[in-house]
Design a protein around this motif. Structure first.
Motif, mmCIF file in Angstrom:
data_model
loop_
_atom_site.group_PDB
_atom_site.id
_atom_site.type_symbol
_atom_site.label_atom_id
_atom_site.label_comp_id
_atom_site.label_asym_id
_atom_site.label_seq_id
_atom_site.Cartn_x
_atom_site.Cartn_y
_atom_site.Cartn_z
ATOM 1 N N GLY A 6 -2.987 6.688 -10.876
ATOM 2 C CA GLY A 6 -3.356 5.277 -10.784
ATOM 3 C C GLY A 6 -2.493 4.382 -11.643
ATOM 4 N N GLY A 7 -2.598 3.078 -11.405
ATOM 5 C CA GLY A 7 -1.764 2.110 -12.092
ATOM 6 C C GLY A 7 -2.382 1.588 -13.373
ATOM 7 N N THR B 131 0.837 -1.197 0.000
ATOM 8 C CA THR B 131 0.000 0.000 0.000
ATOM 9 C C THR B 131 0.874 1.250 0.000
ATOM 10 N N PHE C 88 0.903 -6.505 -6.110
ATOM 11 C CA PHE C 88 0.580 -5.183 -6.642
ATOM 12 C C PHE C 88 0.951 -4.104 -5.640
ATOM 13 N N ILE C 89 1.392 -2.968 -6.163
ATOM 14 C CA ILE C 89 1.480 -1.748 -5.374
ATOM 15 C C ILE C 89 0.192 -0.968 -5.644
ATOM 16 N N HIS C 90 -0.547 -0.678 -4.590
ATOM 17 C CA HIS C 90 -1.861 -0.066 -4.778
ATOM 18 C C HIS C 90 -2.077 1.015 -3.722
ATOM 19 N N PRO C 91 -3.013 1.941 -3.982
ATOM 20 C CA PRO C 91 -3.274 3.011 -3.004
ATOM 21 C C PRO C 91 -4.045 2.468 -1.790
ATOM 22 N N VAL D 239 5.730 6.270 -6.570
ATOM 23 C CA VAL D 239 4.394 6.029 -7.120
ATOM 24 C C VAL D 239 3.916 7.262 -7.877
ATOM 25 N N HIS E 105 -6.009 -3.312 -10.107
ATOM 26 C CA HIS E 105 -5.430 -3.669 -8.811
ATOM 27 C C HIS E 105 -4.265 -2.756 -8.425
ATOM 28 N N GLY E 106 -3.832 -1.908 -9.353
ATOM 29 C CA GLY E 106 -2.701 -1.034 -9.068
ATOM 30 C C GLY E 106 -1.560 -1.281 -10.037
ATOM 31 N N PHE E 107 -0.333 -1.262 -9.515
ATOM 32 C CA PHE E 107 0.873 -1.437 -10.321
ATOM 33 C C PHE E 107 1.377 -2.873 -10.148
#
Length: 350
Positions: free
Chosen positions: A310-311, A245, A347-350, A306, A315-317
């Protein structure tokens, strides 16, 4: 008499000068001991570990035997420890004013007939044995310097792989590995360098499991037949991996630890990885990459910032194994489990 006196005086002066120098050196040493006595002292850290058998549940409810590390509640009593895959993350923070001496007390609770060899590539331990027989405890120590910021400095801050090289590497394949993080005295940095400042940290231990190997007697298994079918991040395959996150603008420190037997390329979509260190050595010239290869047994520290907006995925990046080790279960279809998406993916996500 005058001649004798003339021949003696230079020698007497030489002795007097030499004596003065010795007294001066002794005085300087004494002053140094009084003024800088803390330099001779050390902060001490003691870490207790048990190497013991256990079980791990892989994605799809497949349970396999493992040999893993655990931290005992009572030092030396491995009945109070539980093996995990990977082993526990170990943290050491360097002192700002003293050297830091770290001692590992490793108890061998593996099945009879198996000694372990405790090692940490990149760490120079004090002189002494590295092997410990079943039922015994081994103590190994190293001392980290006061100034760990220099590129190439040994035993300084950084990311390390610890494990056992016993049984010709079979013990590590069974799960005897983990991540050691040595932190600099400046908080919020991977190293003393300001370039390594971060907001979010994510240690990523990369490994693999061949259930056929784990279910067999390790020493009896023909390693020519070893074929991993589960590819893991921190002991889990996707979709059971834990995401990272982080908000837009934050710097994410990814600490890669390759505990597997393949060179592994990790790719991050939608942002670059700024590679700042390899094998716990700060690089003199950091570089950007969308994918970078971490050799088997190696570690790497990268920082990803980041971006806004958004990615590339809902789901993000995506962060994944570029060799496409993205399956769970037997890839030939002979396993009771079907071929499914999974493997080294998070995933890297917010």
């Amino acid at each position: 008499m005058i001649g004798r006196e003339n021949t003696k005086r230079p020698a007497m002066r030489a002795i007097a000068v030499t004596t003065s120098k010795v007294l001066l050196v002794l005085a300087m040493i004494a002053a140094g001991l009084m003024w800088g006595g803390s330099a001779a002292s050390a902060a001490t850290v003691s870490i207790n570990l048990c190497a013991l058998p256990g079980t791990a549940t892989l994605t799809g409810a497949v349970t396999v035997p493992i040999w893993g590390f655990g931290i005992p509640t009572t030092p030396g009593d491995c009945s109070t420890a539980t093996a995990s895959l990977p082993g526990p993350q170990l943290d050491v923070t360097l002192s700002a004013t003293e050297t830091t001496t770290v001692t590992f007390n490793v108890t061998n609770a593996l099945p009879a007939g198996h000694s372990i060899t405790f090692e940490i590539p990149g760490i120079t331990f004090d002189a002494g044995p590295a092997d410990v027989d079943r039922g015994a405890t081994l103590s190994r120590s190293f001392t980290a310097p006061q100034s760990p910021s220099a590129a190439g400095a040994a035993n300084a801050a950084g990311t390390y792989l610890y494990g056992s090289g016993g049984d010709g590497g079979r013990q590590q394949a069974m799960g005897l590995y983990g991540a050691l993080i040595v932190r600099p005295c400046t908080a919020g940095r991977a190293y003393e360098s300001a370039e390594t400042a971060y907001d979010v940290e994510a240690p990523l231990v990369l490994s693999a499991v061949d259930p056929a190997f784990n279910n067999a007697s390790p020493n009896a298994f023909n390693m020519y037949n070893y074929r991993a079918t589960y590819w893991l991040i921190n002991g889990q395959a996707y979709p059971d991996t834990t995401g990272i996150t982080a908000a837009a603008g934050q710097r994410v420190l990814l600490r890669y630890v390759n505990a597997g037997y393949d060179n592994t390329t990790m790719m991050l979509l939608g942002m670059h990885e700024h590679v700042v260190a390899k094998d716990a050595r700060l690089l003199s010239s950091a570089y950007d990459a969308s994918a970078d290869t971490i050799p088997a047994g190696a570690t790497e520290d990268v920082i990803a910032t980041v971006p806004a907006g958004g990615g590339p995925s809902g789901h993000g990046f995506p962060l994944f194994n570029r060799q496409l080790h993205l399956t769970n279960a037997d890839q030939t279809g002979q396993s009771p489990l079907p071929l499914t998406g999974g493997g080294m993916l998070t995933f890297i996500h917010p």
